[in-house]
Design an enzyme around this catalytic site. Structure first.
Site, PDB file in Angstrom:
ATOM      1  N   HIS A 103      -4.847   1.647  -6.625  1.00 28.72           N
ATOM      2  CA  HIS A 103      -4.773   0.209  -6.269  1.00 28.72           C
ATOM      3  C   HIS A 103      -4.962   0.092  -4.761  1.00 28.72           C
ATOM      4  O   HIS A 103      -4.072   0.417  -3.979  1.00 28.72           O
ATOM      5  CB  HIS A 103      -3.414  -0.374  -6.669  1.00 28.72           C
ATOM      6  N   HIS A 147      -6.945  -2.225  -1.389  1.00 28.40           N
ATOM      7  CA  HIS A 147      -7.738  -3.333  -0.829  1.00 28.40           C
ATOM      8  C   HIS A 147      -8.547  -2.796   0.347  1.00 28.40           C
ATOM      9  O   HIS A 147      -7.973  -2.378   1.354  1.00 28.40           O
ATOM     10  CB  HIS A 147      -6.818  -4.464  -0.354  1.00 28.40           C
ATOM     11  N   LYS A 178      -9.274  -7.116 -13.324  1.00 32.32           N
ATOM     12  CA  LYS A 178      -7.999  -7.483 -12.707  1.00 32.32           C
ATOM     13  C   LYS A 178      -7.609  -8.920 -12.997  1.00 32.32           C
ATOM     14  O   LYS A 178      -8.405  -9.843 -12.780  1.00 32.32           O
ATOM     15  CB  LYS A 178      -8.112  -7.277 -11.185  1.00 32.32           C
ATOM     16  N   HIS A 218      -1.542  -8.379 -11.940  1.00 31.79           N
ATOM     17  CA  HIS A 218      -0.592  -8.735 -10.878  1.00 31.79           C
ATOM     18  C   HIS A 218       0.547  -9.427 -11.617  1.00 31.79           C
ATOM     19  O   HIS A 218       0.396 -10.561 -12.070  1.00 31.79           O
ATOM     20  CB  HIS A 218      -1.238  -9.661  -9.839  1.00 31.79           C
ATOM     21  N   HIS A 252       1.615  -2.456  -8.899  1.00 37.79           N
ATOM     22  CA  HIS A 252       2.679  -2.475  -7.876  1.00 37.79           C
ATOM     23  C   HIS A 252       4.025  -2.964  -8.418  1.00 37.79           C
ATOM     24  O   HIS A 252       4.520  -4.026  -8.071  1.00 37.79           O
ATOM     25  CB  HIS A 252       2.271  -3.271  -6.635  1.00 37.79           C
ATOM     26  N   ASP A 255      -1.617  -0.003  -2.810  1.00 37.41           N
ATOM     27  CA  ASP A 255      -1.706  -1.425  -2.475  1.00 37.41           C
ATOM     28  C   ASP A 255      -1.856  -1.604  -0.973  1.00 37.41           C
ATOM     29  O   ASP A 255      -1.357  -2.592  -0.417  1.00 37.41           O
ATOM     30  CB  ASP A 255      -0.503  -2.214  -3.014  1.00 37.41           C
TER      31      ASP A 255
HETATM   32  C1  NCD Z   1      -2.685  -8.160  -1.350  1.00 37.85           C
HETATM   33  C2  NCD Z   1      -3.805  -8.603  -0.389  1.00 37.85           C
HETATM   34  O1  NCD Z   1      -3.520  -8.843   0.789  1.00 37.85           O
HETATM   35  O2  NCD Z   1      -4.968  -8.642  -0.810  1.00 37.85           O
HETATM   36  N1  NCD Z   1      -1.430  -8.470  -0.738  1.00 37.85           N
HETATM   37  C3  NCD Z   1      -0.237  -7.918  -1.025  1.00 37.85           C
HETATM   38  O3  NCD Z   1       0.782  -8.353  -0.496  1.00 37.85           O
HETATM   39  N2  NCD Z   1      -0.129  -6.905  -1.845  1.00 37.85           N
HETATM   40  C4  NCD Z   1      -2.856  -8.822  -2.668  1.00 37.85           C
HETATM   41  C5  NCD Z   1      -1.998  -8.240  -3.756  1.00 37.85           C
HETATM   42  O4  NCD Z   1      -2.196  -7.109  -4.202  1.00 37.85           O
HETATM   43  O5  NCD Z   1      -1.073  -8.939  -4.197  1.00 37.85           O
HETATM   44 ZN    ZN Z   2      -2.909  -5.350  -4.199  1.00 40.80          ZN
END
Ligand code: NCD
Ligand code: ZN
Length: 356
Positions: A23, A25, A109, A146, A184, A257
């Site tokens: 996971h 970003h 997702k 999520h 998460h 995450d």
């Molecule tokens: C994530 C993001 O910033 O893209 N933020 C977070 O707090 N984890 C989005 C997500 O996974 O909820």
């Molecule tokens: Zn995330």
């Protein structure tokens, strides 16, 4: 145990199968270029989240994003991005079929609309995507969720527990053959729920939810760099997550995450959710597993359980962690053009470091 082999708790060096991040970003543009090397240095593969603006919701968008990620990789890197499709109420079953057939989508997702960063295009009414879930169950495409409700009447600290009852459990009953990853996980209720289900339900756990509770965010001043969604909960929740991650149960695996935001978007009147932990995820985890007396289970959590859940081969390469006599300097920032991205500060000195 042989005389020449020290007990794992006293080891100074750990050689692991190369880990994966289930996971992540990676963002886009300047940010992508700035944050990708930290992940590519450590992880062989990562499930890349599709919450760009606009979201990655078509096969073409995912192909183009995958190409931008590949171009941004450091020379010689063997890192493989695994792409996901952002589910909207307009997504067509054929998009998922085609994306899987062409080897583009590893999963899809589900963001409840309004739950987190860039989730506005997500799903308001789960019933509207039932045809998609039927298709995914049939073709074996995992659903990543999520797991928070967005009802303003539900307290932010209860949103995961309410999601289980109101959305996830009915979904599991309606689509028992659908493989789902509860992303998460942050609560003892979530851990207990996953443990009570079949192997079709897995869960990712982040390094930061093993380390911080809500006091770390709020006591003695508000710390925006520890704010993420789902928000860290009570210490009993953190302890339940630690037990799950270090238990050896194959349903629990690492998803960092890691979610970078420019400092200016974190340190302001309405700061964004997201913790940027890619640069020190493995040192943080090694320390947690060491504290729990479970260093011998770290490899399964970071390098095996996720691949097994997704039905992918285990990595062949290795990663070495060293335990140093002196702690690493406190985490600083990564720069992306004019922007500064603060790296997760676990609040304790880190002795483990990734070696080459
Ligand atoms: C994530 C993001 O910033 O893209 N933020 C977070 O707090 N984890 C989005 C997500 O996974 O909820
Ligand atoms: Zn995330």
């Amino acid at each position: 145990m042989s005389e020449s082999q020290p007990p794992i708790s006293a080891r100074k060096r750990l050689v692991l199968r190369r880990p994966d991040d289930w996971h992540l970003h990676l963002r886009d543009g300047e940010l992508l270029k700035a944050v990708l090397p930290a992940t590519a240095r450590v992880f062989e593969r990562a499930i890349v989240m599709p919450n760009l603006v606009p979201p990655v919701a078509t096969v073409d968008a995912a192909l183009a994003y995958r190409e931008r990620i590949r171009k941004a990789l450091p020379r010689g890197s063997a890192f493989t991005p695994l792409m996901t499709c952002y589910l909207t109420e307009e997504t067509l079953p054929e998009t998922l079929r085609e994306g899987q057939r062409r080897g583009v989508f590893t999963a899809a997702k589900l963001y409840p609309a309004g739950a987190t960063t860039n989730s506005a295009a997500g799903v308001s009414d789960i019933h509207r995507i039932h045809p998609l879930l039927t298709t995914m169950e049939k073709i074996g495409l995992p659903l990543l969720v999520h797991g928070e409700v967005v009802d303003p009447a539900v307290d932010i600290f209860d949103r995961e527990a309410v999601f289980i009852e109101a959305v996830l459990d009915p979904l599991r009953k309606q689509f028992p053959g659908l493989r789902i990853v509860f992303e998460h996980l942050t609560s003892a209720a979530g851990v207990a729920y996953v443990q009570a289900q079949s192997a079709h339900l897995g869960a990712t756990i982040t390094p930061h939810h093993l380390i911080i509770n809500r006091n770390h965010i709020l006591v003695g001043g508000i710390r925006p760099h520890l704010y993420c969604l789902p928000i860290a909960k009570r210490d009993a929740d953190r302890q339940a997550l630690r037990r799950a991650a270090t238990s050896g149960d194959p349903r629990f695996f690492l998803g960092t995450d890691s979610a970078p935001h420019p400092r200016s978007a974190k340190e302001c009147a309405c700061g964004c959710a997201g913790i940027f932990n890619a640069p020190n995820a493995l040192p943080c985890l090694a320390q947690v597993f060491e504290e729990e007396g479970a260093l011998d289970r770290l490899e399964a959590f970071v390098s095996a359980h996720g691949a097994q859940f997704y039905g992918l081969p285990l990595n062949k390469g290795q990663l070495t962690l060293h335990r140093q006599d002196r702690p690493a300097p406190a985490p600083s920032a990564v720069h992306a053009g004019q922007a500064s991205l603060q790296v997760f500060d676990p609040g304790f000195a880190l002795y483990w470091a990734v070696g080459d």
